[in-house]
Design a protein around this motif. Structure first.
Motif, PDB file in Angstrom:
ATOM      1  N   GLU A 459       0.638  -1.195  -0.025  1.00  0.00           N
ATOM      2  CA  GLU A 459       0.165  -0.093   0.032  1.00  0.00           C
ATOM      3  C   GLU A 459       0.817   1.368   0.061  1.00  0.00           C
ATOM      4  N   ASN A 460       0.373   2.440  -0.441  1.00  0.00           N
ATOM      5  CA  ASN A 460       0.857   3.752  -0.675  1.00  0.00           C
ATOM      6  C   ASN A 460       2.297   3.699  -1.180  1.00  0.00           C
ATOM      7  N   ASN A 493      -1.956   2.603  -4.008  1.00  0.00           N
ATOM      8  CA  ASN A 493      -0.736   2.465  -4.828  1.00  0.00           C
ATOM      9  C   ASN A 493      -0.817   3.473  -6.305  1.00  0.00           C
ATOM     10  N   THR A 494       0.156   4.140  -6.556  1.00  0.00           N
ATOM     11  CA  THR A 494       0.487   4.644  -8.082  1.00  0.00           C
ATOM     12  C   THR A 494       1.186   3.882  -8.957  1.00  0.00           C
ATOM     13  N   ASN A 536      -6.315   1.771  -6.261  1.00  0.00           N
ATOM     14  CA  ASN A 536      -5.207   2.018  -6.910  1.00  0.00           C
ATOM     15  C   ASN A 536      -5.375   3.193  -7.933  1.00  0.00           C
ATOM     16  N   GLU A 537      -4.266   3.642  -8.494  1.00  0.00           N
ATOM     17  CA  GLU A 537      -4.306   4.833  -9.721  1.00  0.00           C
ATOM     18  C   GLU A 537      -3.351   4.062 -10.726  1.00  0.00           C
ATOM     19  N   THR A 560      -8.782   3.737 -10.271  1.00  0.00           N
ATOM     20  CA  THR A 560      -8.686   4.784 -11.360  1.00  0.00           C
ATOM     21  C   THR A 560      -7.689   4.616 -12.457  1.00  0.00           C
ATOM     22  N   LEU A 561      -8.261   4.245 -13.915  1.00  0.00           N
ATOM     23  CA  LEU A 561      -7.098   4.229 -14.745  1.00  0.00           C
ATOM     24  C   LEU A 561      -7.522   4.952 -15.678  1.00  0.00           C
ATOM     25  N   SER A 562      -6.309   6.073 -15.782  1.00  0.00           N
ATOM     26  CA  SER A 562      -6.077   7.240 -16.961  1.00  0.00           C
ATOM     27  C   SER A 562      -5.079   6.912 -17.761  1.00  0.00           C
ATOM     28  N   ARG A 563      -5.298   7.043 -19.211  1.00  0.00           N
ATOM     29  CA  ARG A 563      -4.263   7.053 -20.119  1.00  0.00           C
ATOM     30  C   ARG A 563      -3.311   7.896 -20.361  1.00  0.00           C
TER      31      ARG A 563
END
Length: 624
Positions: A459-460, A493-494, A536-537, A560-563
């Motif tokens: 995490e994180n 997590n990122t 997660n991101e 969250t899924l950002s292209r």
């Protein structure tokens, strides 16, 4: 007046008792100052003799609390007069004996405080070794090499006929013989250039889509090296893939022979506020040890020397350990292998000598010679082809035959189904793992490898790994790194756009769950269980985000899924989510950007009713 006098006397007595108590507490800890053994104002002279004096002092053998204190400074260590000992180190080439600068054997209740010192090593050495120790803290120092056993060169010019490299001869002495590039290791040994990584000059990351395919393309070894001027090497060849000018090539040549910090058969060890700028193998290796903490440990390139390569191959490798493993507030960058790898070691059954006795074999050449079993250890019998457990047993005796083979005596007969060629996994030496608040910078290969049946919390963290950010594997057929997971939580997590920018083994997605199972069909039991990927991101530039094989109980929710558009898609897997031979999948409540590639799911040998889908954006579900 009399009463005031009495009060004053009482107060004085009370204060005196308190001071005496404080002094008693302070006197319980012994401070051992290395300057008293001669470790001061040494310049670049070999400090080994001063360290040997301190390590041989009876003060270290006392079980009372003690602190070994450096005077802040820069100290050099050479192999001459260093202690040596034979160690068989997991995932390390069997080059023995190991050259140990700080060798702590059977030491307990010790804090080593570097007080900001920098320790400079020379040639092949193992800076710190903790063997059969307990209650150890190593803190507040930096580890580096005067002449690292890895090189880098700035790309000055690239043509169809040659590449010009600038190599710092003072830091990494080299020579050219018969057109080949060699690097000097010590007074009598040299290593030939063996492999290469290309790092982006500005971003300091491995150039996308190179990875293990090689940044110089096929047949790069056919080069002819010549010196055009001091410090400039021209590599004559028609390289099928050309690096970019002004980028840096990291040139690997040394054997993985020593760890930076080796923790063996020890308990309650903490590594805190340590900079590891280089190691001649794994950064930290812990094997058959218990309850370990790595806090504010940084395996990164030395920022003061403009290096692009970091501290060793793996940053931390935890092999066959137990108890609680904590990895927190750490940073990894520029490594030549995975920042963190937590696993067991599978061994193969060579002969069923009797119902209670097995002859076993270490299958990987870099994992030989270890004391694999101990009396009372619980083991699992693994059927080789389907990787399912045939039952459990208990070790009565472990007896080494040689470095590669051993005899195992068990408390009860083995399962009747067990055959030669099947494997054993040691369940006792399987830790719980917490990985929290770390920065997994760009390194060769994956970010975090997890193969343990213990409880796992990730995490994180920030992941910028060149391959898969997280790989959950497990096998008894290739690397023989064991450990089916049973309880994994990946949350908050990122995962940056740098994740999975290059192809490496098993890197099927940003998170890749890829056990090696030779015979995988509908009747094969699920290998991994209970994996949750929550909140997660992700910033994918390519299709694959999650790949999972042979999992029972998998949730991907609230993410969250950002292209990202910073890199070109390249991966052969054209699905956002891929599930093979999986059961009990939950996928929903995720936020997907409109331009996300794919927005699709592949179900391979996974019935549609095993997928609970609550994601309106996804309508493309392919079954086969």
């Amino acid at each position: 007046m009399k009463s005031n006098l009495i009060l004053s006397i009482v107060f004085l007595c009370f204060t005196t008792l308190n001071l005496a108590a404080e002094n008693r507490v302070a006197s319980d800890t012994t401070y051992i100052f290395l300057k008293e053994y001669g470790l001061q104002r040494t310049k670049d002279k070999n400090c080994i003799k001063y360290i040997n004096k301190a390590l041989d002092d009876d003060l270290l053998k006392d079980n009372a609390p003690k602190v070994l204190v450096f005077r802040p400074g820069v100290y050099h260590f050479y192999p001459d007069d260093a202690k040596t000992k034979v160690y068989y180190e997991s995932n390390t080439t069997d080059v023995n004996p190991k050259v140990c600068a700080f060798l702590f054997e059977n030491v307990h209740n010790l804090t080593i405080d570097g007080r900001g010192s920098t320790l400079i090593f020379h040639e092949q050495m193992q800076p710190f070794t903790f063997d059969n120790c307990s209650n150890i803290v190593l803190k507040n120092l930096s580890i580096d090499w005067q002449n690292p056993l890895i090189a880098q060169g700035e790309v000055l010019k690239v043509t169809d006929l040659y590449i010009d490299l600038a190599i710092d001869f003072r830091e990494t002495p080299y020579r050219i013989e018969d057109g080949r590039l060699w690097f000097d290791v010590n007074r009598s040994k040299k290593n030939i250039w063996r492999s290469t990584m290309e790092f982006d000059r500005k971003g300091r990351y491995i150039v996308p889509q190179t990875g293990d395919k090689g940044c110089l393309g096929d047949h790069w070894q056919e080069y002819e090296a010549v010196t055009t001027m001091p410090g400039i090497v021209r590599l004559n060849n028609h390289f099928t893939r050309q690096p970019k000018e002004r980028n840096f090539l990291v040139l690997r040549h040394a054997e993985r022979a020593h760890s930076g910090i080796f923790i063996n058969e020890s308990k309650n060890v903490k590594v805190q506020n340590i900079n590891l700028y280089h190691a001649t193998g794994l950064g930290i290796l812990a094997q058959f040890s218990e309850d370990l903490t790595f806090d504010a440990y940084r395996a990164v390139p030395n920022p003061g020397k403009n290096r692009y390569f970091g501290g060793g191959d793996d940053g931390i490798q935890v092999s066959n350990c137990k108890g609680q493993i904590n990895i927190q507030n750490c940073e990894f960058a520029g490594l030549m292998d995975d920042p963190v790898n937590v696993h067991g070691t599978s061994v193969q059954i060579q002969q069923i000598v009797s119902p209670t006795q097995l002859k076993c074999h270490f299958m990987h050449h870099q994992s030989v010679g270890m004391t694999w079993g101990h009396k009372g250890d619980k083991i699992s019998f693994i059927e080789n082809e389907r990787m399912n457990s045939l039952g459990k047993g208990e070790v009565l005796e472990f007896k080494a035959i040689d470095n590669e083979n051993f005899m195992l005596t068990l408390a009860a007969p083995v399962p009747k189904e067990l055959q030669v060629g099947d494997a054993l996994e040691n369940l006792t030496w399987s830790p719980d793992l917490t990985v929290r608040n770390n920065h997994f910078g760009n390194c060769r290969a994956r970010g975090l490898l997890v193969s343990t049946p213990g409880k796992v919390l990730i995490e994180n963290n920030v992941f910028e790994s060149s391959g898969s950010a997280i790989l959950i594997s497990g096998d008894a057929n290739g690397w023989f790194e064991s450990g089916a997971v049973n309880d994994v939580l990946i949350q908050n997590n990122t995962f940056s756009e740098l994740c999975n920018t290059s192809p490496y083994q098993f890197c099927e997605a940003i998170i890749s769950i890829y056990p090696i199972i030779p015979k995988l069909d509908d009747s094969t039991p699920a290998f991994h269980r209970n994996i949750r990927i929550i909140n997660n991101e992700f910033h994918p530039f390519d299709f694959p985000v999650l790949f999972a094989r042979s999992v029972d109980g998998l949730a991907f929710e609230g993410n969250t899924l950002s292209r990202s558009f910073n890199f070109e898609p390249y991966h052969q897997r054209l699905y956002t989510f891929s599930f093979e031979y999986c059961k009990n999948i939950k996928l929903g409540g995720n936020q997907l950007s409109e331009d996300l590639l794919g927005k699709n799911i592949l179900l391979k040998q996974t019935p549609g009713n095993e997928l609970q889908l609550d994601q309106p954006e996804i309508s493309d579900v392919v079954n086969y």
